[in-house]
Design an enzyme around this catalytic site. Structure first.
Site, PDB file in Angstrom:
ATOM      1  N   GLY A   1      66.058 137.598 133.160  1.00 38.49           N
ATOM      2  CA  GLY A   1      65.610 136.311 133.101  1.00 38.49           C
ATOM      3  C   GLY A   1      64.774 135.793 134.052  1.00 38.49           C
TER       4      GLY A   1
ATOM      5  N   ALA B   1      66.672 129.870 137.330  1.00 38.49           N
ATOM      6  CA  ALA B   1      67.921 130.562 137.757  1.00 38.49           C
ATOM      7  C   ALA B   1      67.702 132.028 138.150  1.00 38.49           C
ATOM      8  CB  ALA B   1      68.993 130.351 136.805  1.00 38.49           C
TER       9      ALA B   1
ATOM     10  N   HIS C   1      70.445 115.861 122.516  1.00 35.38           N
ATOM     11  CA  HIS C   1      69.685 114.884 123.421  1.00 35.38           C
ATOM     12  C   HIS C   1      69.408 113.800 122.456  1.00 35.38           C
ATOM     13  CE1 HIS C   1      66.679 113.043 125.985  1.00 35.38           C
ATOM     14  NE2 HIS C   1      67.192 113.639 126.958  1.00 35.38           N
TER      15      HIS C   1
ATOM     16  N   SER D   1      61.758 112.631 127.470  1.00 36.83           N
ATOM     17  CA  SER D   1      62.735 112.473 128.571  1.00 36.83           C
ATOM     18  C   SER D   1      63.447 111.516 128.890  1.00 36.83           C
ATOM     19  CB  SER D   1      61.855 112.899 129.811  1.00 36.83           C
ATOM     20  OG  SER D   1      62.775 112.686 130.925  1.00 36.83           O
TER      21      SER D   1
ATOM     22  N   ARG E   1      74.599 111.087 127.146  1.00 41.36           N
ATOM     23  CA  ARG E   1      73.848 111.739 126.036  1.00 41.36           C
ATOM     24  C   ARG E   1      74.762 111.801 124.828  1.00 41.36           C
ATOM     25  NH1 ARG E   1      70.052 116.149 129.257  1.00 41.36           N
ATOM     26  NH2 ARG E   1      68.800 114.495 130.157  1.00 41.36           N
TER      27      ARG E   1
ATOM     28  N   ARG F   1      76.909 117.416 129.449  1.00 42.76           N
ATOM     29  CA  ARG F   1      76.151 117.534 130.955  1.00 42.76           C
ATOM     30  C   ARG F   1      75.457 116.090 131.198  1.00 42.76           C
ATOM     31  NH1 ARG F   1      70.840 118.298 132.248  1.00 42.76           N
ATOM     32  NH2 ARG F   1      70.313 118.933 129.932  1.00 42.76           N
TER      33      ARG F   1
ATOM     34  N   LEU G   1      68.995 121.206 136.447  1.00 42.64           N
ATOM     35  CA  LEU G   1      68.156 121.751 137.421  1.00 42.64           C
ATOM     36  C   LEU G   1      68.942 121.935 138.641  1.00 42.64           C
ATOM     37  CD1 LEU G   1      64.883 119.906 137.164  1.00 42.64           C
ATOM     38  CD2 LEU G   1      65.184 122.354 136.312  1.00 42.64           C
TER      39      LEU G   1
END
Lengths: 545, 235
Positions: free
Chosen positions: A8, A12, A233, A247, A282, A373, A379
């Site tokens: 990946g 990360a 979200h 966003s 959220r 979260r 990020l």
């Protein structure tokens, strides 16, 4: 250790490769596509951190408390402390790598408010923060590629891990250019494959993040954690091709959610939670929108065109392009959609799994976010987890000899041959994946109960019974074909985890158990053994050490 | 409407055109249109002859990853942000789709763009140490930052190379995306300016005939001409 394989190449994976190369560890960075195509470029809002220059009253301790509170008691204090304490270093390094942060008149990085946080501590690049971080890291990484310390392996997909006696020595990859399985060995393997959005169809994420790697590792003995905690979200829009994210930065910049009642705007979140109602976490906002049962709108038009173009240009472009609506002039209709996975591969504090020398980082690993979260923390955790794993790997002694994996490779090749030759069922992979997405959206929605979860498990078991006998479709990529079964197994594990948690906490809301129950104040761990899915609560907090 | 697609089974086989019938609303993107054709038990061409699913690449499906770059009605475009309403009138007409031709074909609309990344590596397009010039005046710094913000959004999708009359196969002239990366490196670290300037002169300035068609097709609207002006000033 001398070498590592990183699977990946999003934020990360790249961060881990850079940190390993800095320490002289040779890295093979595997991904079917270049980093520019990774899901990381979709991250919009920003990255959290309390820097030496911060909003008055804010502190690292406060960032830690907000994160733990957002996670509803399921994130470990030690891990979250490390995360928040490292934020300044991480953001400074991003600046040094050339990330184009939005700055004020004096060149100082700007901060915006984000949900569930006591202070403004989210640093950002317009509303394209992930893309800008990716661009900077790609260049940083290129330096090590040019020196031969990092070797990128494109057109390659993970097939399985090489595991022997509880130790990982490498991976088997499917090489799309050679149309064959290729073994690759190293002292350590790091999984950085992101979440499993595609299990739910076309959500806010990338179509490439399908969860296969986590699912396959699960069947190879790797334990998974907290799969039931899936972040919906609250503000996404429906388009012809996918659900797209609006966003949280819009609410951070003052955006207000409302619905209409008798032609009058009802700011239902402000009415219930006070003036900061639009910046609740959220999980809460998604549930409130779901419960409203009518169209909910997000309004930011009062900010004016100039300010919107300065702070949220990408959000305005997106709405204009895909739904023909100008957020500078009118409110936008929004609804919750699957967005982020708090759960994933279970890892210890050093990001090693229950298999020695096998690590997991970024969204595919479960560590910092507990039951929900906070925006801006992913990020941060993508990079922090990568740094922790890289330091651990670089400081260890080389792993030693590699056992003979000829048998595994032979089995893999026979498996692919069998898939090509199969013709037992009339269902092509695409249909089963569509049915899986429908099942997951329906039975593992914002609100779940025993009946919906059991029905979901029954459906997945049916799809699993078909998976071994589907028609091979030569025009579909081999990965899509061989990945199906493990994706279904991951879906089965997710529903089983959700069924086992008979309480409501964070993003997991059970209509039949609507309250939080202290006896569930621990992570769900799920393991697999020849078709048996076993869950337990990590009451001894084994994965927090 | 008709959808005419240039197809190719593998890197080693011949290409051929195949036409499909499709009926989708105007607000459908070409990405969703290909999905629509593919999502069928038995795919047939316009004559009813059975055929295979169309191979193509996608990831974000919202114009920020560059995966789905292809040539649509002769314009290099991202399939996910090109809409049927802008290609055919009232659902009648033909949409023509072919893969980017400046890169080797892998399968159908999937091409191998590895050369983009290999060239950026070969020409050392990295910052080394971040040392942006702090001598510039505030207004100038603001303008530089705005340009850097726009330029760093480059998707490395290859559309600028596809449309460029000077770019052939990336052996010598490396195109607009290279010029923009040159600017990014030298603006982040002026100490590398001279070295980057040399690469820029050799692999861009010497070959660019300034048609600027790259700017017309850039999905990120990167003002490459501004990067060129800044690089030329440095040289």
């Amino acid at each position: 250790m001398r070498d590592a394989i990183v699977i990946g190449s999003g934020i990360a994976g790249m961060t881990c490769a850079i940190r390993l190369a800095e320490r002289g560890v040779h890295v093979c960075l595997v991904s079917p596509f270049p980093s520019e195509r990774s899901q990381s470029v979709l991250a919009a809002g920003g990255i959290n951190g309390v820097l030496s220059e911060h909003e008055e009253g804010d502190s690292v301790a406060c960032h830690i408390e907000d994160t733990l509170r957002g996670g509803c008691g399921l994130a470990g204090r030690k891990a979250v402390t490390g995360l928040c304490e490292s934020a300044e270093d991480i953001i400074r390094r991003l600046e040094k790598a050339g990330t184009v942060f939005s700055v004020d008149e004096n060149g100082r990085p700007l901060r915006r408010a984000f949900g569930g946080q006591s202070f403004r501590r989210t640093y950002y690049c317009g509303s394209a923060t992930g893309k800008h971080i990716v661009s900077a890291l790609v260049m940083e990484l290129r330096r090590y590629e040019a020196r031969g310390l990092v070797e990128r392996k494109l057109w390659s997909c993970f097939y399985s891990a090489l595991i022997s006696d509880g130790r990982c020595c490498g991976v088997i990859l499917y090489d799309e250019t050679k149309l064959d399985l290729i073994p690759l060995t190293a002292d350590a393997v790091v999984i950085a494959t992101g979440g499993q959005n595609a299990m739910f169809g076309k959500t806010t994420g990338s179509t490439q993040c399908d969860g296969y790697t986590a699912g396959k590792l699960f069947t190879q003995g790797v334990e998974l954690k907290n799969l039931e905690f899936i972040q919906y979200h609250p503000t996404t829009i429906e388009t012809k091709q996918k659900r797209m994210l609006i966003s949280e930065a819009v609410r951070g910049e003052g955006g207000r959610l409302f619905y209409l009642e008798d032609g009058r705007r009802v700011y239902f979140l402000e009415d219930k939670y006070g003036p900061n109602g639009n910046l609740m976490t959220r999980d809460i906002i998604s549930r409130e929108i779901d419960a409203a049962g009518k169209t909910v709108w997000l309004d930011i038009s009062f900010l004016g065109e100039e300010e919107i173009m300065r702070r949220l240009p990408e959000v305005r472009d997106l709405c204009l392009k895909y739904i023909g609506l100008d957020i500078a002039k009118e409110p936008v209709p929004v609804a919750p959609s699957v967005h982020f996975f708090m759960g994933g591969i279970a890892v210890h504090l050093n990001h090693e799994t229950n298999i020695k020398n096998l690590f997991a980082i970024g969204e595919c690993a479960s560590m910092y976010h507990g039951a929900n979260r906070l925006g801006g923390n992913s990020l941060l955790s993508a990079q922090y987890s990568a740094i922790v794993a890289a330091e651990e790997i670089a400081s260890r002694a080389p792993a030693g000899g590699v056992p003979d994996f000829a048998a595994e490779l032979g089995e893999g090749r026979a498996h692919l041959r069998k898939l090509k030759e199969s013709s037992g069922s009339r269902f092509p992979v695409t249909y089963i994946r569509e049915m899986l997405a429908d099942t997951m959206r329906e039975d593992l929605g914002i609100t779940r109960d025993e009946a919906s979860l059991r029905s979901g498990i029954k459906s997945i078991d049916y799809y699993l019974s078909l998976a071994d006998g589907i028609n091979y479709d030569s025009s579909v990529a081999m990965h899509e074909l061989y990945s199906l079964k493990a994706i279904l197994q991951l879906a089965r594990a997710t529903l089983t985890s959700a069924e086992s948690r008979r309480e409501s906490r964070g993003a997991h809301f059970r209509a039949d158990y609507p309250c939080e129950d202290d006896s569930y104040a621990a992570a769900t761990i799920i393991s697999y053994d020849e078709g048996r899915y076993s869950t337990r609560l990590d009451e001894e907090r084994k994965y927090e050490s | 409407m008709k959808v005419k697609i240039l197809r190719q089974v593998s890197p080693f086989s011949e290409s051929y055109w195949e036409t499909f019938d499709a009926d989708v609303p105007g607000e459908t993107s070409v990405a969703a249109l290909i999905d629509h054709i593919n999502y069928n038990d038995d795919i047939t061409d316009e004559t009813g002859r059975p055929t295979t699913r169309i191979g193509w690449e996608c990831s974000c499906l919202q114009g920020v990853c560059g995966s789905c770059a292809m040539v649509i009605n002769e314009v290099p475009s991202l399939a996910c942000e090109t809409f049927v309403r802008d290609l055919v009138k009232d659902g009648n007409g033909t949409i023509t789709i072919r893969p980017l031709r400046k890169f080797p074909i892998v399968h159908d609309l999937v091409v191998d763009r590895s050369s983009i990344f290999e060239n950026l590596k070969k020409t050392s397009m990295y910052v080394e140490e971040y040392r942006p010039s702090s001598k510039a005046k505030k207004a100038k710094q603001k303008e530089e930052l705005a340009h850097r913000y726009q330029t760093a959004k480059c998707l490395k999708c290859g559309l600028c190379l596809e449309v460029c009359p000077n770019y052939v196969n990336g052996e010598r002239f490396l195109g607009a995306l290279f010029a923009n990366d040159c600017y990014l490196v030298s603006s982040r670290n002026p100490e590398r300016s001279a070295e980057v300037g040399k690469q820029y002169a050799e692999h861009f300035a010497a070959g660019c005939s300034k048609s600027l068609s790259c700017m017309d097709v850039c999905p990120m609207k990167i003002p490459t001409i501004a990067s060129m002006a800044k690089m030329n000033r440095k040289a």
